[in-house]
Design a protein around this motif. Sequence first.
Motif, short mmCIF file in Angstrom:
data_model
loop_
_atom_site.label_atom_id
_atom_site.label_comp_id
_atom_site.label_asym_id
_atom_site.label_seq_id
_atom_site.Cartn_x
_atom_site.Cartn_y
_atom_site.Cartn_z
N GLU A 113 38.91 103.77 -10.17
CA GLU A 113 38.66 103.73 -11.61
C GLU A 113 37.18 103.57 -11.89
O GLU A 113 36.54 102.65 -11.36
N SER A 140 38.58 99.30 -8.88
CA SER A 140 37.62 99.51 -9.97
C SER A 140 36.20 99.51 -9.44
O SER A 140 35.80 98.63 -8.67
N THR A 174 33.63 98.87 -11.17
CA THR A 174 32.80 98.12 -12.11
C THR A 174 31.64 97.42 -11.42
O THR A 174 31.79 96.81 -10.35
N LYS A 233 38.61 99.83 -20.48
CA LYS A 233 39.31 99.61 -19.21
C LYS A 233 40.73 99.09 -19.44
O LYS A 233 41.68 99.54 -18.80
#
Length: 314
Positions: free
Chosen positions: A86, A114, A116, A95
């Motif tokens: 992601e 993720s 991030t 998100k």
Amino acid sequence: MSEFPHTAVLGAGVIGASWAALFLAAGRSVTVFDPAPNAEAQTRLAIATAWPTLVELGLTERGDPDAVTFVDTAAKAVDGAMFIQENVPEREAIKHALYAEIEPVLAPGAIVSSSTSGMTLEALQAGWRDPAPLILGHPFNPPHLIPLVELTANDRTGDGVLERTEAFYHDIGKVTIRIKKGMPGHVANRLQAAVWREAVHMAVEGIASVEDIDKAMWAGPGLRWAAMGPTMLFNLGAGEGGLQAFCDHFRDTFNGWWDGLGQPHLDDDVIATLVRGVSLEARGRSVAEIAAERDALIVAMQKSLRGLRSNPDI
């Protein structure tokens, strides 16, 4: 490879497209979702651009750059995918909305990792009914060139998710670390933020030009840090006495340096100083030209380091 033959990439900006290229090179099929109208064309171009570099690094023996498909919803993208990367924008609402869409249709045992860089795992988990499939897998940019992935799991992460994620990343050529306590910026970004803060301070104070500060890094400690981390290098700095002897000798020196480190802030004047300096350093070269040089240097270093490290996981 058998556990994750099919993957999905959610969000195909610079990071997502780079992940897609690497997954394809490692022999996985990839389904991509990105709502941008030109996402497919840009992602295919990014894959084609990255592919010769991946070939040069020897990472494409199992790969097929055409094993990629594009869909118009995130739910369609994760259908049948057992590993999902992601990469959507760093905004909690975006998100969480994505997680709400994909959670009901995830395959049993699927993992969502993720990318991030600035959010904690706990903040991401708040968007799930059951966050067991979710792990934080933060790459260093660009993922198809830089090996590092920082992994964060906690007591709400499903059993075996961390270990299976590590195994997948290792199989596609990545180097992983485990972050035991989540904090903004994780580990590597905080390290580079600390170094850049002092570089900015020295530039603003006129101690040296932006170009010479950059040069001091790549021609000095940057070379050593590409071989080993700073603590291990200082462990070597006092010979057989190791780190204890090094600290005994240099503790006052380092404490003095640390006390004198700068604390700049990126206000308009500081940014203008940096922009002027890096423009002079670029000497008229375009961003694309400089990026190509960066990538060529990274590839050369990666090829040179291959097989030299004592740690078999690196």
